[in-house]
Design an enzyme around this catalytic site. Structure first.
Site, mmCIF file in Angstrom:
data_model
loop_
_atom_site.group_PDB
_atom_site.id
_atom_site.type_symbol
_atom_site.label_atom_id
_atom_site.label_comp_id
_atom_site.label_asym_id
_atom_site.label_seq_id
_atom_site.Cartn_x
_atom_site.Cartn_y
_atom_site.Cartn_z
ATOM 1 N NE ARG A 1 0.744 0.992 8.528
ATOM 2 C CZ ARG A 1 0.170 0.130 9.351
ATOM 3 N NH1 ARG A 1 0.873 -0.383 10.335
ATOM 4 N NH2 ARG A 1 -1.084 -0.223 9.202
ATOM 5 C CD1 TRP B 1 -3.364 -0.276 0.639
ATOM 6 C CD2 TRP B 1 -1.496 0.291 -0.451
ATOM 7 N NE1 TRP B 1 -3.114 -1.247 -0.293
ATOM 8 C CE2 TRP B 1 -1.981 -0.926 -0.981
ATOM 9 C CE3 TRP B 1 -0.333 0.847 -0.988
ATOM 10 C CZ2 TRP B 1 -1.336 -1.600 -2.022
ATOM 11 C CZ3 TRP B 1 0.298 0.155 -2.013
ATOM 12 C CH2 TRP B 1 -0.198 -1.045 -2.517
ATOM 13 C CG ASN C 1 -5.411 0.583 8.238
ATOM 14 O OD1 ASN C 1 -5.579 0.164 7.096
ATOM 15 N ND2 ASN C 1 -4.566 0.031 9.094
ATOM 16 C CE LYS D 1 7.318 -16.600 -3.829
ATOM 17 N NZ LYS D 1 6.288 -16.060 -4.619
ATOM 18 C CD GLU E 1 10.292 -15.271 -6.002
ATOM 19 O OE1 GLU E 1 10.424 -14.441 -6.889
ATOM 20 O OE2 GLU E 1 9.206 -15.467 -5.433
ATOM 21 C CE LYS F 1 5.894 -6.747 -3.901
ATOM 22 N NZ LYS F 1 5.788 -8.197 -3.668
ATOM 23 C CD GLU G 1 3.809 -18.454 -5.806
ATOM 24 O OE1 GLU G 1 4.070 -18.411 -7.022
ATOM 25 O OE2 GLU G 1 4.142 -17.555 -5.014
ATOM 26 C CB CYS H 1 -4.128 3.670 6.036
ATOM 27 S SG CYS H 1 -5.150 3.397 4.593
HETATM 28 C C1 F6R Z 1 7.344 -13.596 -7.366
HETATM 29 C C2 F6R Z 1 6.977 -12.245 -7.765
HETATM 30 C C3 F6R Z 1 6.922 -11.954 -9.225
HETATM 31 C C4 F6R Z 1 5.627 -11.204 -9.564
HETATM 32 C C5 F6R Z 1 5.599 -10.812 -11.043
HETATM 33 C C6 F6R Z 1 4.290 -10.160 -11.433
HETATM 34 O O1 F6R Z 1 7.437 -13.715 -5.989
HETATM 35 O O2 F6R Z 1 6.736 -11.405 -6.963
HETATM 36 O O3 F6R Z 1 7.004 -13.123 -9.974
HETATM 37 O O4 F6R Z 1 4.561 -12.041 -9.259
HETATM 38 O O5 F6R Z 1 6.652 -9.939 -11.327
HETATM 39 O O6 F6R Z 1 4.060 -9.004 -10.713
HETATM 40 P P1 F6R Z 1 2.637 -8.334 -10.672
HETATM 41 O O7 F6R Z 1 1.721 -9.267 -9.953
HETATM 42 O O8 F6R Z 1 2.839 -7.031 -9.948
HETATM 43 O O9 F6R Z 1 2.200 -8.139 -12.092
#
Ligand code: F6R
Length: 607
Positions: free
Chosen positions: A28, A75, A101, A483, A486, A602, A479, A2
C-alpha cells in the site's frame, strides 16, 4: 494509504502476527511504522520512520510481549514522515493508543478545544486529537465504549481507527467511516485490518465493517454496533476466494484498475483540504504579478485544465508550462512578484524541482500541490497543499490527475470568491457541484465500465488515434492521449479541436480513430462542426458526451455516455475516466502490463 492490523490472540506473542500482517500491507506504500501492545496491563508503543524491517529490527519490536496489540504503516497526510508523527498516537496519560487511516477534517477546531482544556500535543497529525478526545470523554465516567462512540460522532472526515488501551486490556475497539476496515476470527484469535491480505493467512471468512460502524473485539469474537445510536448490528461473514496477490489489488487484476475505481473515494478526500492552506495559497495567487503553473506529464495536464478554470472562475491568467522548459522559456522574466505553482504527484520530479530552484533563486514565491508529504516539493515551497489521493502504485497517473484538478479547481473557486468575481448564486452552485464530483465519477464508472471494455475490443487494432476537445476539454484530450500512448504504445495526437484544421487533419484517412471530448458547453456547436469535418474525411468517431446528447450520438460511430448536468468547467475530472478505462482495456487486450509500461518510472528524478 496507511495499513492497519490489530489482533487479540490466545497463545504466543501478538507482535509476531502484527509485523507479519504489516508486511502483507507493505504494497500500500508507507513511510513510517509503529506498534502498540498491552502487556500485563501496561501499554507499550514503539514507532519510527523507515522501512518495516529496519524499524522492527532497530526498535526490537518483535521482542514485545503481550497478546493484544496493533500495528500501523503510515502514508503521511498531515505532518512530515518522522517518528513523532508516526502512529500509534497516545492520549496525555499514555494509556490509550490509536492508529488511523483517513483524514479528520475538523481536527484543528477539536485540537484548539482540547488545548484550552489543558491537553498537550506532540505531533502535527490530525490523528492525535482522537486519543485525547477519548481521554477527555473518559473523565465523565461513561466507560470506554460510550466514550469512543461519543468521540466518533464528533469527527468529520474519513477514518478507519483502532484503539488498544491498558484501561481495557482484553478488548480492541475499531471503527470506520469511508476508510476500509475488515474483521476476522480464527481458532487462534480475532483480527482487524485495513485490508484483506493481512488477515488472509488466518481466515478466509471476513466481515467488512460498514460506514458508521464500530466493533469491539475480544478473544471470543466481535460485536458490531452503529456509531449513531450504539445499536447492535448482526451480519453474516463473507467468504474470500482471492489469492494473496489478488487481495492486494482488492480483487482487481491490476493496480491501475483498482486506482481508477478508487477515484470516488480519493476525490472525497480531495474535498477535505485544510482551510488555512487553501486560504494561504489563494492569497499568494492573488498577489502575483504573473502565475506560472509548472509540472510534468499528467501533472502538466492538470495545470492546463487549471489555466481554463482560473481564467473562467477567478479571472486569473495563469501560464501552464512543462517544467523542463520553464527556465528557457520564462526564466529571465521570473522575479520577486512572480508566483510559481508547482504540481507534482511525487514532489520529486527532477525537472519540476529544477524549475523551482531557479524561481527561488530569483526570489519568486513557490507554491506546491503534491501527493507526498515530506517530499522535496513540500520542503522548498512557501506553502503547499497535499492532494490526498493516497499512494498510487500503477506507473500511469490516474487518481492523482483527478485529485490535482479538484484541488486546483477549489483554489480557483476560493480566489473567485476573494476577488468577488462570481455572484453568490454562482458560488453556491459551483460549490455544490464540486461536492457532487465524487458521485459523478462513481456514476461514470457504473455507466461506462462495460462499454469501454466492449469498445476496446473494437478499437484494439487501430494504429493511430487523434484526441480532440475544445476549451477545458482540450486538457482532457491531452490526458486521454497520454494514457493511451504510454499504456498501449500506439501513436496518438491531441489538439484543441479548433486547431485540427491547421495541420492534424492531414493524418485523417479512412478508419483513423478520432476521440472527441464533448461535455455540454458553450462550444458544443463548434465541436459538432469539428466532428463533421473529421467524419467527412473518413475518421471513425468515438464521442464522450452527455447522456441523451442525441445530436452527437447521431454523428458518432461510437459513443460513451456521461452523467447529466456536469458543468463544463469541472468536466475534465469525470470525462477523463472513460479514457483511463479505454487505455487500460486496450493495454490488457494487447497483452501489455498496464501497471508497468515499458521505459517509464513512477518518479522521474533524473535530468
Ligand atoms: C503519466 C505519469 C507521468 C507523471 C510525470 C510527473 O501517467 O505518471 O507523466 O505525471 O512524470 O510526475 P509527478 O507528478 O510526480 O511530478
Amino acid at each position: 494509504m496507511c495499513g492497519i492490523f490489530g489482533c487479540i490472540i490466545r497463545d504466543g506473542k501478538a507482535v509476531r502476527l502484527i509485523t507479519d500482517g504489516l508486511k502483507r500491507l507493505e504494497y500500500r506504500g508507507y513511510d513510517s511504522v509503529g506498534v502498540a501492545i498491552v502487556d500485563e496491563g501496561q501499554l507499550q508503543v514503539r514507532k519510527d520512520a523507515g522501512r518495516l524491517e529496519a524499524v522492527v529490527n532497530e526498535l526490537k519490536i518483535n521482542d514485545m510481549k503481550g497478546k493484544v496489540g496493533m500495528g500501523h504503516t503510515r502514508w503521511a497526510t498531515h505532518g512530515a514522515p518522522n517518528m513523532v508523527n508516526a502512529h500509534p498516537h497516545t492520549d496525555g496519560s499514555g494509556r490509550i493508543a490509536l492508529v488511523h487511516n483517513g483524514v479528520i477534517e475538523n481536527y484543528m477546531e477539536l485540537k484548539e478545544e482540547l488545548i484550552e482544556k489543558g491537553h498537550n500535543f506532540v505531533s502535527r497529525t490530525d490523528t492525535e486529537v482522537i486519543p485525547h478526545m477519548i481521554e477527555e470523554e473518559m473523565k465523565s465516567d461513561v466507560g470506554l465504549q460510550v466514550a469512543i462512540l461519543r468521540v466518533l460522532r464528533r469527527l468529520r472526515g474519513s477514518y478507519a481507527i483502532v484503539v488498544v488501551t491498558s484501561l481495557d486490556p482484553d478488548h480492541i475497539y475499531c471503527a470506520r467511516f469511508e476508510s476500509p476496515l475488515v474483521l476476522g476470527v480464527s481458532e487462534k484469535g480475532t483480527y482487524c485490518a485495513s485490508d484483506v491480505p493481512a488477515i488472509l493467512p488466518y481466515t478466509k471468512k471476513v466481515n467488512y465493517l460498514r460506514n458508521g460502524e464500530m466493533a469491539v473485539l475480544s478473544l471470543e469474537g466481535y460485536e458490531i454496533m452503529k456509531v449513531s445510536d450504539g445499536s447492535h448490528v448482526e451480519r453474516g461473514l463473507e467468504e474470500i476466494t482471492w489469492s494473496l496477490e489478488m487481495a492486494e489489488k482488492q480483487g482487481y487484476r491490476h493496480f491501475m484498475l483498482k486506482e481508477i475505481y478508487e477515484q470516488p473515494n480519493s476525490l472525497r478526500n480531495g474535498l477535505r483540504l485544510q482551510e488555512q492552506y487553501v486560504n494561504l495559497l489563494t492569497q499568494f495567487l492573488d498577489r502575483g504579478r504573473e502565475v506560472y503553473l509548472s509540472a510534468a506529464g499528467t501533472s502538466y495536464h492538470s495545470c492546463v485544465a487549471a489555466s481554463y478554470i482560473f481564467s473562467k472562475l477567478s479571472r486569473l491568467t495563469t501560464i501552464p508550462v512543462v517544467s523542463s522548459e520553464f527556465i528557457e522559456r520564462y526564466g529571465s522574466n521570473v522575479g520577486i512578484d512572480s508566483i510559481v505553482l508547482s504540481v507534482s504527484q511525487s514532489g520529486e520530479t527532477y525537472d519540476t524541482l529544477k524549475a523551482i530552484d531557479h524561481a527561488r533563486m530569483r526570489a519568486a514565491t513557490v507554491l506546491g500541490i503534491t501527493n507526498t508529504v515530506g517530499s522535496t516539493l513540500t520542503r522548498v515551497s512557501r506553502a503547499y497543499i497535499i492532494q490526498q489521493s493516497g499512494p498510487e502504485i500503477g506507473v500511469a497517473a490516474t487518481k492523482t490527475f483527478t485529485s490535482q484538478v479538484l484541488v486546483l479547481a477549489q483554489l480557483a473557486l476560493r480566489l473567485a470568491k476573494m476577488r468577488g468575481k462570481l455572484s453568490q448564486d454562482e458560488q453556491d452552485e459551483l460549490e455544490a457541484d464540486m461536492k457532487k464530483i465524487p458521485d459523478w465519477v462513481q456514476m461514470t464508472l457504473d455507466m461506462c465500465s462495460e462499454k469501454t471494455k466492449a469498445l476496446a475490443e473494437k478499437y484494439v487494432d487501430d494504429k493511430l488515434f487523434l484526441f480532440l476537445g475544445r476549451g477545458v476539454s482540450s486538457a482532457t484530450a491531452l490526458e486521454g492521449r497520454l494514457k493511451l500512448l504510454e499504456l498501449t504504445y500506439v501513436p496518438a495526437l491531441a489538439y484543441p479541436a479548433g486547431e485540427s484544421k491547421h495541420g492534424p487533419i492531414s493524418v485523417i484517412e479512412d478508419g483513423v480513430a478520432c476521440v472527441f471530448i464533448c461535455p455540454r458547453s458553450e462550444t458544443h456547436s463548434h465541436i459538432i462542426g469539428s466532428i463533421m469535418e473529421m467524419k467527412a474525411r473518413g475518421a471513425k468517431i468515438l464521442a464522450i458526451c452527455e447522456e441523451g446528447d442525441e445530436e452527437i450520438k447521431r454523428l458518432a460511430d461510437d459513443y460513451i455516455e456521461m452523467p447529466k448536468g456536469i458543468p463544463d468547467i469541472i468536466s475534465p475530472i469525470p470525462y477523463v475516466v472513460p479514457q483511463q478505462l479505454m487505455a487500460y482495456h486496450l493495454a490488457v487486450l494487447k497483452g501489455l502490463d498496464p501497471d508497468k509500461p515499458r521505459n517509464l518510472a513512477k518518479s522521474v528524478t533524473v535530468p
